[in-house]
Design a protein around this motif. Structure first.
Motif, PDB file in Angstrom:
ATOM      1  N   GLY A  87       0.803  -1.224   0.000  1.00 31.19           N
ATOM      2  CA  GLY A  87       0.000   0.000   0.000  1.00 31.19           C
ATOM      3  C   GLY A  87       0.829   1.264   0.000  1.00 31.19           C
ATOM      4  O   GLY A  87       0.317   2.354   0.245  1.00 31.19           O
ATOM      5  N   LYS A  88       2.123   1.133  -0.301  1.00 26.28           N
ATOM      6  CA  LYS A  88       3.017   2.294  -0.248  1.00 26.28           C
ATOM      7  C   LYS A  88       2.638   3.353  -1.286  1.00 26.28           C
ATOM      8  O   LYS A  88       2.581   4.541  -0.987  1.00 26.28           O
ATOM      9  CB  LYS A  88       4.463   1.832  -0.451  1.00 26.28           C
ATOM     10  CG  LYS A  88       5.508   2.884  -0.177  1.00 26.28           C
ATOM     11  CD  LYS A  88       6.887   2.273  -0.123  1.00 26.28           C
ATOM     12  CE  LYS A  88       7.201   1.565  -1.423  1.00 26.28           C
ATOM     13  NZ  LYS A  88       7.180   2.452  -2.589  1.00 26.28           N
ATOM     14  N   SER A  89       2.380   2.927  -2.521  1.00 28.12           N
ATOM     15  CA  SER A  89       1.999   3.885  -3.568  1.00 28.12           C
ATOM     16  C   SER A  89       0.637   4.509  -3.274  1.00 28.12           C
ATOM     17  O   SER A  89       0.414   5.689  -3.558  1.00 28.12           O
ATOM     18  CB  SER A  89       1.981   3.187  -4.930  1.00 28.12           C
ATOM     19  OG  SER A  89       3.292   2.792  -5.294  1.00 28.12           O
ATOM     20  N   THR A  90      -0.274   3.730  -2.685  1.00 31.39           N
ATOM     21  CA  THR A  90      -1.578   4.276  -2.277  1.00 31.39           C
ATOM     22  C   THR A  90      -1.387   5.364  -1.233  1.00 31.39           C
ATOM     23  O   THR A  90      -2.025   6.424  -1.274  1.00 31.39           O
ATOM     24  CB  THR A  90      -2.476   3.152  -1.714  1.00 31.39           C
ATOM     25  OG1 THR A  90      -2.638   2.147  -2.705  1.00 31.39           O
ATOM     26  CG2 THR A  90      -3.839   3.690  -1.310  1.00 31.39           C
ATOM     27  N   PHE A  91      -0.498   5.127  -0.283  1.00 34.74           N
ATOM     28  CA  PHE A  91      -0.173   6.120   0.753  1.00 34.74           C
ATOM     29  C   PHE A  91       0.335   7.407   0.109  1.00 34.74           C
ATOM     30  O   PHE A  91      -0.143   8.511   0.415  1.00 34.74           O
ATOM     31  CB  PHE A  91       0.891   5.528   1.686  1.00 34.74           C
ATOM     32  CG  PHE A  91       1.416   6.474   2.722  1.00 34.74           C
ATOM     33  CD1 PHE A  91       0.805   6.584   3.958  1.00 34.74           C
ATOM     34  CD2 PHE A  91       2.539   7.267   2.476  1.00 34.74           C
ATOM     35  CE1 PHE A  91       1.289   7.459   4.922  1.00 34.74           C
ATOM     36  CE2 PHE A  91       3.029   8.141   3.425  1.00 34.74           C
ATOM     37  CZ  PHE A  91       2.400   8.239   4.657  1.00 34.74           C
ATOM     38  N   ILE A  92       1.289   7.276  -0.806  1.00 30.96           N
ATOM     39  CA  ILE A  92       1.876   8.443  -1.468  1.00 30.96           C
ATOM     40  C   ILE A  92       0.823   9.200  -2.261  1.00 30.96           C
ATOM     41  O   ILE A  92       0.711  10.430  -2.190  1.00 30.96           O
ATOM     42  CB  ILE A  92       3.036   8.012  -2.398  1.00 30.96           C
ATOM     43  CG1 ILE A  92       4.227   7.508  -1.574  1.00 30.96           C
ATOM     44  CG2 ILE A  92       3.454   9.151  -3.318  1.00 30.96           C
ATOM     45  CD1 ILE A  92       4.945   8.565  -0.776  1.00 30.96           C
ATOM     46  N   ALA A 133       2.526   8.300  -7.627  1.00 29.30           N
ATOM     47  CA  ALA A 133       3.184   7.007  -7.730  1.00 29.30           C
ATOM     48  C   ALA A 133       2.288   6.045  -8.487  1.00 29.30           C
ATOM     49  O   ALA A 133       1.084   6.005  -8.275  1.00 29.30           O
ATOM     50  CB  ALA A 133       3.475   6.458  -6.331  1.00 29.30           C
ATOM     51  N   GLN A 134       2.866   5.287  -9.382  1.00 29.79           N
ATOM     52  CA  GLN A 134       2.100   4.318 -10.142  1.00 29.79           C
ATOM     53  C   GLN A 134       1.632   3.212  -9.201  1.00 29.79           C
ATOM     54  O   GLN A 134       2.385   2.711  -8.389  1.00 29.79           O
ATOM     55  CB  GLN A 134       2.976   3.711 -11.244  1.00 29.79           C
ATOM     56  CG  GLN A 134       2.216   2.780 -12.186  1.00 29.79           C
ATOM     57  CD  GLN A 134       3.145   2.148 -13.208  1.00 29.79           C
ATOM     58  OE1 GLN A 134       4.338   2.417 -13.224  1.00 29.79           O
ATOM     59  NE2 GLN A 134       2.595   1.310 -14.044  1.00 29.79           N
ATOM     60  N   THR A 135       0.347   2.843  -9.291  1.00 28.63           N
ATOM     61  CA  THR A 135      -0.171   1.790  -8.419  1.00 28.63           C
ATOM     62  C   THR A 135      -0.708   0.644  -9.256  1.00 28.63           C
ATOM     63  O   THR A 135      -1.161   0.817 -10.385  1.00 28.63           O
ATOM     64  CB  THR A 135      -1.326   2.316  -7.531  1.00 28.63           C
ATOM     65  OG1 THR A 135      -2.377   2.786  -8.378  1.00 28.63           O
ATOM     66  CG2 THR A 135      -0.868   3.423  -6.620  1.00 28.63           C
ATOM     67  N   ALA A 136      -0.656  -0.517  -8.672  1.00 23.10           N
ATOM     68  CA  ALA A 136      -1.236  -1.715  -9.278  1.00 23.10           C
ATOM     69  C   ALA A 136      -1.308  -2.770  -8.197  1.00 23.10           C
ATOM     70  O   ALA A 136      -0.523  -2.751  -7.253  1.00 23.10           O
ATOM     71  CB  ALA A 136      -0.382  -2.215 -10.446  1.00 23.10           C
ATOM     72  N   ASN A 137      -2.271  -3.678  -8.326  1.00 23.28           N
ATOM     73  CA  ASN A 137      -2.405  -4.727  -7.331  1.00 23.28           C
ATOM     74  C   ASN A 137      -1.447  -5.871  -7.640  1.00 23.28           C
ATOM     75  O   ASN A 137      -1.821  -7.021  -7.774  1.00 23.28           O
ATOM     76  CB  ASN A 137      -3.841  -5.246  -7.276  1.00 23.28           C
ATOM     77  CG  ASN A 137      -4.054  -6.145  -6.061  1.00 23.28           C
ATOM     78  OD1 ASN A 137      -3.329  -6.027  -5.081  1.00 23.28           O
ATOM     79  ND2 ASN A 137      -5.003  -7.033  -6.142  1.00 23.28           N
ATOM     80  N   ARG A 138      -0.191  -5.493  -7.826  1.00 23.09           N
ATOM     81  CA  ARG A 138       0.860  -6.484  -8.037  1.00 23.09           C
ATOM     82  C   ARG A 138       2.159  -5.865  -7.546  1.00 23.09           C
ATOM     83  O   ARG A 138       2.308  -4.642  -7.549  1.00 23.09           O
ATOM     84  CB  ARG A 138       0.972  -6.899  -9.505  1.00 23.09           C
ATOM     85  CG  ARG A 138       1.422  -5.797 -10.442  1.00 23.09           C
ATOM     86  CD  ARG A 138       1.486  -6.299 -11.881  1.00 23.09           C
ATOM     87  NE  ARG A 138       2.158  -5.335 -12.728  1.00 23.09           N
ATOM     88  CZ  ARG A 138       1.587  -4.278 -13.273  1.00 23.09           C
ATOM     89  NH1 ARG A 138       0.319  -4.039 -13.042  1.00 23.09           N
ATOM     90  NH2 ARG A 138       2.275  -3.459 -14.044  1.00 23.09           N
ATOM     91  N   PRO A 139       3.098  -6.713  -7.115  1.00 27.03           N
ATOM     92  CA  PRO A 139       4.338  -6.182  -6.555  1.00 27.03           C
ATOM     93  C   PRO A 139       5.292  -5.665  -7.609  1.00 27.03           C
ATOM     94  O   PRO A 139       5.254  -6.068  -8.769  1.00 27.03           O
ATOM     95  CB  PRO A 139       4.937  -7.399  -5.844  1.00 27.03           C
ATOM     96  CG  PRO A 139       4.391  -8.568  -6.591  1.00 27.03           C
ATOM     97  CD  PRO A 139       3.012  -8.164  -7.038  1.00 27.03           C
ATOM     98  N   GLY A 140       6.172  -4.742  -7.185  1.00 27.37           N
ATOM     99  CA  GLY A 140       7.276  -4.311  -8.036  1.00 27.37           C
ATOM    100  C   GLY A 140       6.931  -3.254  -9.046  1.00 27.37           C
ATOM    101  O   GLY A 140       7.526  -3.178 -10.109  1.00 27.37           O
ATOM    102  N   VAL A 141       5.943  -2.387  -8.759  1.00 25.82           N
ATOM    103  CA  VAL A 141       5.537  -1.378  -9.734  1.00 25.82           C
ATOM    104  C   VAL A 141       6.395  -0.121  -9.633  1.00 25.82           C
ATOM    105  O   VAL A 141       6.918   0.372 -10.622  1.00 25.82           O
ATOM    106  CB  VAL A 141       4.031  -1.039  -9.569  1.00 25.82           C
ATOM    107  CG1 VAL A 141       3.656   0.137 -10.448  1.00 25.82           C
ATOM    108  CG2 VAL A 141       3.194  -2.258  -9.948  1.00 25.82           C
ATOM    109  N   THR A 142       6.563   0.427  -8.396  1.00 21.49           N
ATOM    110  CA  THR A 142       7.384   1.622  -8.221  1.00 21.49           C
ATOM    111  C   THR A 142       8.858   1.243  -8.345  1.00 21.49           C
ATOM    112  O   THR A 142       9.327   0.374  -7.635  1.00 21.49           O
ATOM    113  CB  THR A 142       7.142   2.251  -6.834  1.00 21.49           C
ATOM    114  OG1 THR A 142       5.754   2.486  -6.681  1.00 21.49           O
ATOM    115  CG2 THR A 142       7.892   3.559  -6.693  1.00 21.49           C
TER     116      THR A 142
END
Length: 281
Positions: free
Chosen positions: A133-138, A147-156
């Motif tokens: 949820g780091k990108s969601t926080f940002i 920050a680019q978000t997606a429900n998968r790891p390794g996006v940012t």
């Protein structure tokens, strides 16, 4: 138990950069998944931040057991670490973050005042493993898609500065896992809840692990949602779910479909709000 490893090249680079940027920040905001507060902790991060003030944000509290979340908050807090349990999608949390940052950095603020320096905005590094949820926080604090978000790891995959408010500036960092999971169960929990790409793990392994854990720790979640009786083994219990759901391929259970479906149900919270780690365990 299968060994799960996932440490892409950009994470090695990000670790080096994080070590350099730590010198520029006053405190660290670490995002963890409230369902797995220990497994979603990066042991490399602990080594890197050393004595720097540390704010742990337990995210996805809407998916975790609320009583367990409060127990985790009390267990993880100490004189150097503050803990906030937040719903990053539906909660206005800026005031809480700002307040916690000021408490953590009070010695620095007082030192600046004694020197007659007008306190500058505090600088915080935001970090965490993938998909917590780091990108969601940002994005929430920046009021835009910073920050680019997606429900998968390794996006940012890069570092960037973002203004939080007049008092705090944030440094966003990519989600970083560590090279080796010493405890194989940690790898399975991370993969089960989406912190590791599905391509590096078998759905059957995740389904069997999750079913076995639930039989031992919260059997009612299985029996009530799937309307089944627990069988003699996790595998037989999963087959019973397949039969109940009509997941047949000819006369046999379509096991591939069953395992994928079961893991998806876990990730979608179909079995209820489950915390997969217990305080003082």
């Amino acid at each position: 138990m299968p060994k799960i490893q996932w440490f892409p090249g950009h994470m090695t680079k990000a670790k080096r950069e994080m070590e350099q940027y730590l010198k520029l920040v006053d405190f660290v905001i670490e995002i963890r998944d409230a369902r797995i507060p220990i497994s979603s902790k990066n042991p490399m991060l602990e080594q890197m931040i050393k004595n720097k003030p540390h704010l742990i944000v337990l995210s996805k509290i809407d998916k975790a057991n609320p009583e367990m979340t409060q127990q985790w908050v009390h267990q993880l807090e100490n004189h150097r670490v503050k803990v906030l349990a937040l719903d990053l999608l539906h909660q206005n949390f800026k005031a809480q973050i700002s307040h916690a940052g000021k408490i953590l950095c009070q010695p620095l603020i007082e030192k600046q005042k004694r020197r007659g320096i007008r306190p500058r905005p505090l600088r915080a590094m935001v970090c965490g493993i993938p998909n917590v949820g780091k990108s969601t926080f940002i994005n929430t604090v920046a009021h835009k898609k910073a920050a680019q978000t997606a429900n998968r790891p390794g996006v940012t995959k890069s570092l960037q500065w973002i203004r939080f408010n007049a008092d705090i500036e944030l440094l966003d960092t990519p989600g970083v896992l560590w090279p080796k999971f010493d405890d194989e169960e940690i790898g399975l929990k991370l993969a089960l809840l989406g912190a590791v790409r599905d391509e590096v793990v078998a759905m059957e392994d995740l389904a069997l692990f999750a079913c076995d854990w639930m039989i031992k720790n919260c059997p009612d979640a299985l029996t009530q949602y799937y309307q089944i009786e627990i069988q003699s083994t996790p595998y037989e219990t999963l087959l019973e779910i397949g039969r109940k759901r009509g997941m047949f391929q000819g006369k046999a259970i379509d096991e591939e479909r069953l395992m994928k479906s079961f893991v998806k149900d876990i990730r979608d919270n179909k079995c209820g709000r489950i915390t997969w780690e217990f305080p003082n365990d």
